[in-house]
Design an enzyme around this catalytic site. Structure first.
Site, PDB file in Angstrom:
ATOM      1  N   SER A 273       0.877  -1.192   0.000  1.00  0.00           N
ATOM      2  CA  SER A 273       0.000   0.000   0.000  1.00  0.00           C
ATOM      3  C   SER A 273       0.903   1.226   0.000  1.00  0.00           C
ATOM      4  CB  SER A 273      -0.924  -0.033   1.212  1.00  0.00           C
ATOM      5  OG  SER A 273      -0.193  -0.300   2.392  1.00  0.00           O
ATOM      6  N   HIS A 448     -24.019  18.002  26.966  1.00  0.00           N
ATOM      7  CA  HIS A 448     -23.235  17.265  27.945  1.00  0.00           C
ATOM      8  C   HIS A 448     -23.943  15.972  28.300  1.00  0.00           C
ATOM      9  CE1 HIS A 448     -20.582  16.531  31.312  1.00  0.00           C
ATOM     10  NE2 HIS A 448     -21.655  16.246  32.038  1.00  0.00           N
TER      11      HIS A 448
HETATM   12  P1  NAI Z   1      -0.652   6.662   1.150  1.00  0.00           P
HETATM   13  O1  NAI Z   1      -0.139   7.694   0.250  1.00  0.00           O
HETATM   14  O2  NAI Z   1      -1.613   7.015   2.212  1.00  0.00           O
HETATM   15  O3  NAI Z   1       0.560   5.942   1.897  1.00  0.00           O
HETATM   16  C1  NAI Z   1       1.585   5.314   1.197  1.00  0.00           C
HETATM   17  C2  NAI Z   1       2.768   5.172   2.132  1.00  0.00           C
HETATM   18  O4  NAI Z   1       3.703   4.308   1.515  1.00  0.00           O
HETATM   19  C3  NAI Z   1       3.470   6.504   2.393  1.00  0.00           C
HETATM   20  O5  NAI Z   1       3.653   6.669   3.776  1.00  0.00           O
HETATM   21  C4  NAI Z   1       4.774   6.364   1.632  1.00  0.00           C
HETATM   22  O6  NAI Z   1       5.840   7.069   2.219  1.00  0.00           O
HETATM   23  C5  NAI Z   1       5.008   4.858   1.696  1.00  0.00           C
HETATM   24  N1  NAI Z   1       5.859   4.333   0.634  1.00  0.00           N
HETATM   25  C6  NAI Z   1       5.878   4.690  -0.675  1.00  0.00           C
HETATM   26  N2  NAI Z   1       6.794   3.949  -1.342  1.00  0.00           N
HETATM   27  C7  NAI Z   1       7.346   3.096  -0.436  1.00  0.00           C
HETATM   28  C8  NAI Z   1       8.339   2.084  -0.520  1.00  0.00           C
HETATM   29  N3  NAI Z   1       8.937   1.777  -1.663  1.00  0.00           N
HETATM   30  N4  NAI Z   1       8.659   1.418   0.608  1.00  0.00           N
HETATM   31  C9  NAI Z   1       8.055   1.696   1.786  1.00  0.00           C
HETATM   32  N5  NAI Z   1       7.109   2.651   1.921  1.00  0.00           N
HETATM   33  C10 NAI Z   1       6.754   3.334   0.822  1.00  0.00           C
HETATM   34  O7  NAI Z   1      -1.222   5.517   0.195  1.00  0.00           O
HETATM   35  P2  NAI Z   1      -2.121   4.227   0.474  1.00  0.00           P
HETATM   36  O8  NAI Z   1      -2.107   3.854   1.903  1.00  0.00           O
HETATM   37  O9  NAI Z   1      -1.712   3.254  -0.562  1.00  0.00           O
HETATM   38  O10 NAI Z   1      -3.566   4.751   0.142  1.00  0.00           O
HETATM   39  C11 NAI Z   1      -3.830   5.365  -1.114  1.00  0.00           C
HETATM   40  C12 NAI Z   1      -4.788   6.474  -0.955  1.00  0.00           C
HETATM   41  O11 NAI Z   1      -6.105   5.963  -0.771  1.00  0.00           O
HETATM   42  C13 NAI Z   1      -4.563   7.357   0.257  1.00  0.00           C
HETATM   43  O12 NAI Z   1      -3.582   8.332   0.036  1.00  0.00           O
HETATM   44  C14 NAI Z   1      -5.894   7.975   0.428  1.00  0.00           C
HETATM   45  O13 NAI Z   1      -5.991   9.062  -0.451  1.00  0.00           O
HETATM   46  C15 NAI Z   1      -6.833   6.873   0.008  1.00  0.00           C
HETATM   47  N6  NAI Z   1      -7.370   6.217   1.196  1.00  0.00           N
HETATM   48  C16 NAI Z   1      -8.129   6.962   2.049  1.00  0.00           C
HETATM   49  C17 NAI Z   1      -8.637   6.407   3.194  1.00  0.00           C
HETATM   50  C18 NAI Z   1      -9.416   7.259   4.119  1.00  0.00           C
HETATM   51  O14 NAI Z   1      -9.779   8.360   3.737  1.00  0.00           O
HETATM   52  N7  NAI Z   1      -9.697   6.806   5.334  1.00  0.00           N
HETATM   53  C19 NAI Z   1      -8.421   4.995   3.534  1.00  0.00           C
HETATM   54  C20 NAI Z   1      -7.558   4.325   2.590  1.00  0.00           C
HETATM   55  C21 NAI Z   1      -7.092   4.922   1.460  1.00  0.00           C
END
Ligand code: NAI
Ligand code: FAD
Length: 469
Positions: A273, A448
């Site tokens: 992810s 409250h």
């Molecule tokens: P993300 O952008 O939230 O997190 C990706 C993480 O992976 C980052 O911390 C980054 O530094 C790390 N990363 C990148 N390349 C890497 C590598 N080669 N090795 C180790 N770490 C690495 O992306 P994620 O979790 O895939 O989710 C995608 C998107 O989906 C989110 O940015 C969000 O916009 C959306 N989403 C929103 C949610 C919510 O609103 N509750 C829940 C899940 C997803």
């Protein structure tokens, strides 16, 4: 002969289906083209969000939290549970049912609003006003591209959805893995890591960045790191992955950190992810001259206009946060612009919610952003440990933090970690939309005992006059 529509929307996710409904409400003839197929092979409207994103993840977050509470939380309330058992198949079945209810809900809304639905891959034809879907050709005065995004793969570790999983496979594991590895401690890593940890997996998350949850306010991120560590999530920061190898039943990830030159994580399943990539393949964007930026997103201006007249793009396929509600806001706004109205989407007040336990939510600027921008501010915090309702719930970890302009007191950012943070943040969004001050929130009567009193107290704390601290 081609069927003609005022608006053809490509993509039936939250951006696309909301754009289609709003355009129909405004009196236009509308078609929506979407290619998603459910497990039964039938059309399944709602895109990533409904099928393999927001909705199924929240269903599993709730079910797994119930399991965790029954196993570890209820006893403190004097509720003894004997013979607790996990029925994962039922949990997944319920999740699929919730998804299907949402798919069917959108189908119903399309019928109600007379949105014509075409199932299949849509692409530009000979001109931007011609959309092809299978053998059909649709003629459109306006086209809205809402094709969304897909999980980014790690080079050398392609998704097989058996051992190396995207969010799709990670929401459908038939067994709880003993050892679950996750690459990326972002939103998906934390939410799905929490689900499988609660169900019994030993979870290790490898994150490239040296700081945890860099997009959140630093104070909140630090608190959150402590809480997640206590819950048993092993989050390793500053990781560089050198190799991922797959054997018959397990995955091994070689990596190093600043302190350790070489380490290996052995796991039974690996979730990757590390962010998402825009879906533009097969659209024939190049053929009609639709401009993409260097990262493959459809290039748009602040109003979602693309490089082509009467072609718009919204949601995950364009710049900005990849959030369902951001896609929806853009979708409704574009429909209104097409109808000649002048809507406004305020990107500064798009809230973020991470549905872990406790939840983390914020809107506006973080303290580190204000410092970097040289904006003078005052901060007020209030812990849930001093809130009566949170104590009664037995969920008193976390805090509310208000950041207000030092001179005008306008609210610049609000950050919450605690129970129902995702609901509480709505008050801050409203206040910021109306350019309210921390004093305004402090002067409003909050019921409250409610968690919302922590919002009022944090607002009062900006002026050092919290009452219950
Ligand atoms: P993300 O952008 O939230 O997190 C990706 C993480 O992976 C980052 O911390 C980054 O530094 C790390 N990363 C990148 N390349 C890497 C590598 N080669 N090795 C180790 N770490 C690495 O992306 P994620 O979790 O895939 O989710 C995608 C998107 O989906 C989110 O940015 C969000 O916009 C959306 N989403 C929103 C949610 C919510 O609103 N509750 C829940 C899940 C997803
Ligand atoms: P999508 O939802 O991706 O929809 C695009 C649709 O277009 C899909 O149905 C796709 O099949 C279709 N399509 C693509 N190309 C074509 C084509 N050429 N022809 C026809 N159809 C096509 N966001 C939140 O706000 N809150 C959350 O809690 C949340 N949780 C998430 C959890 C996970 C695990 C993931 C992966 C994401 C989550 N998100 C969440 C992000 C959210 O899912 C996206 O921001 C949102 O779905 C984007 O909407 P969209 O309409 O732009 O695209």
């Amino acid at each position: 002969m081609a069927q003609s529509f005022d608006v053809v929307v490509i993509g039936g996710g939250p951006g696309g289906y909301i754009a289609a409904i709003r355009a129909a409400q405004l009196g236009m003839t509308v078609a929506c083209v979407d290619e998603w197929k459910g497990a039964d092979g039938k059309p399944a409207l709602g895109g990533t969000c409904t099928n393999i994103g927001c909705i199924p993840s929240k269903a599993l977050l709730q079910s797994s939290e119930n399991y965790e509470q029954a196993g570890h939380g209820f006893a403190e309330h004097g509720v003894k549970v004997k013979g607790l058992e996990l029925d994962l198949a039922q949990m997944l079945k319920r999740k699929d049912k919730v998804v299907k209810q949402n798919n069917d809900g959108i189908t119903y809304l399309f019928k109600k609003n007379k949105v014509a639905f075409f199932h299949g891959r849509g692409s530009f034809g000979a001109s931007p006003s011609e959309i092809r879907v299978g053998k059909e050709t649709l003629s459109a005065t306006h086209v809205i591209v809402a094709t969304g995004s897909s999980a980014r793969a790690l080079p050398g570790a392609e998704f097989d959805e058996k051992l190396i999983l995207s969010n799709d496979g990670a929401l459908a594991m038939a067994e709880v893995p003993k050892r679950l590895g996750i690459i990326g401690a972002g939103v998906i890593g934390l939410e799905l890591g929490s689900v499988w940890r609660r169900l019994g997996a030993q979870v290790t998350i490898l994150e490239a960045l040296p700081a945890f949850l860099g997009a959140a306010d630093e104070q909140i991120a630090k608190e959150a790191a402590k809480v997640f560590a206590k819950q048993g999530l092993d989050i390793q920061l500053g990781v560089k992955i050198s190799k991922v190898s797959v054997s018959k039943k397990s995955v091994s990830v070689q990596y190093n950190t600043e302190d350790i030159s070489s380490k290996v994580l052995e796991c039974d399943r690996l979730i990757v992810s590390i962010g998402r990539v825009p879906n533009t393949e097969g659209l024939n964007a190049e053929g009609v001259g639709l401009k993409l930026d260097e990262r493959g997103f459809v290039e748009v201006d602040g109003d979602c206009r693309t490089s082509l007249p009467n072609v718009w793009a919204i949601g995950d396929v364009v710049r900005g946060p990849m959030l369902a509600h951001k896609a929806e806001e853009e979708g409704a706004a574009v429909a209104e612009r097409i109808a000649g109205r002048k809507p406004h989407v305020d990107f500064n007040t798009v809230p973020w919610v991470i549905y872990t336990a406790p939840e983390i939510a914020w809107v506006g600027k973080t303290e580190q952003q204000l410092k970097a921008d040289g904006i003078e501010y005052r901060a007020g915090t209030f812990p849930f440990s001093a809130n009566g309702r949170a104590r009664a719930l037995g969920e008193s970890a976390g805090l509310v933090k208000f950041l207000a302009h030092a001179q005008t007191d306008e609210i610049l950012g609000v950050h919450v970690m605690g129970p129902f943070a995702g609901e509480l943040i709505a008050e801050a969004v409203v206040a910021m939309e109306f350019r309210g001050s921390s004093e305004d929130i402090g002067m409003i009567c909050h019921a409250h005992p409610t968690l919302s009193e922590a919002m009022k107290e944090a607002a009062l704390a900006v002026d050092k006059r919290a009452l219950n601290l």
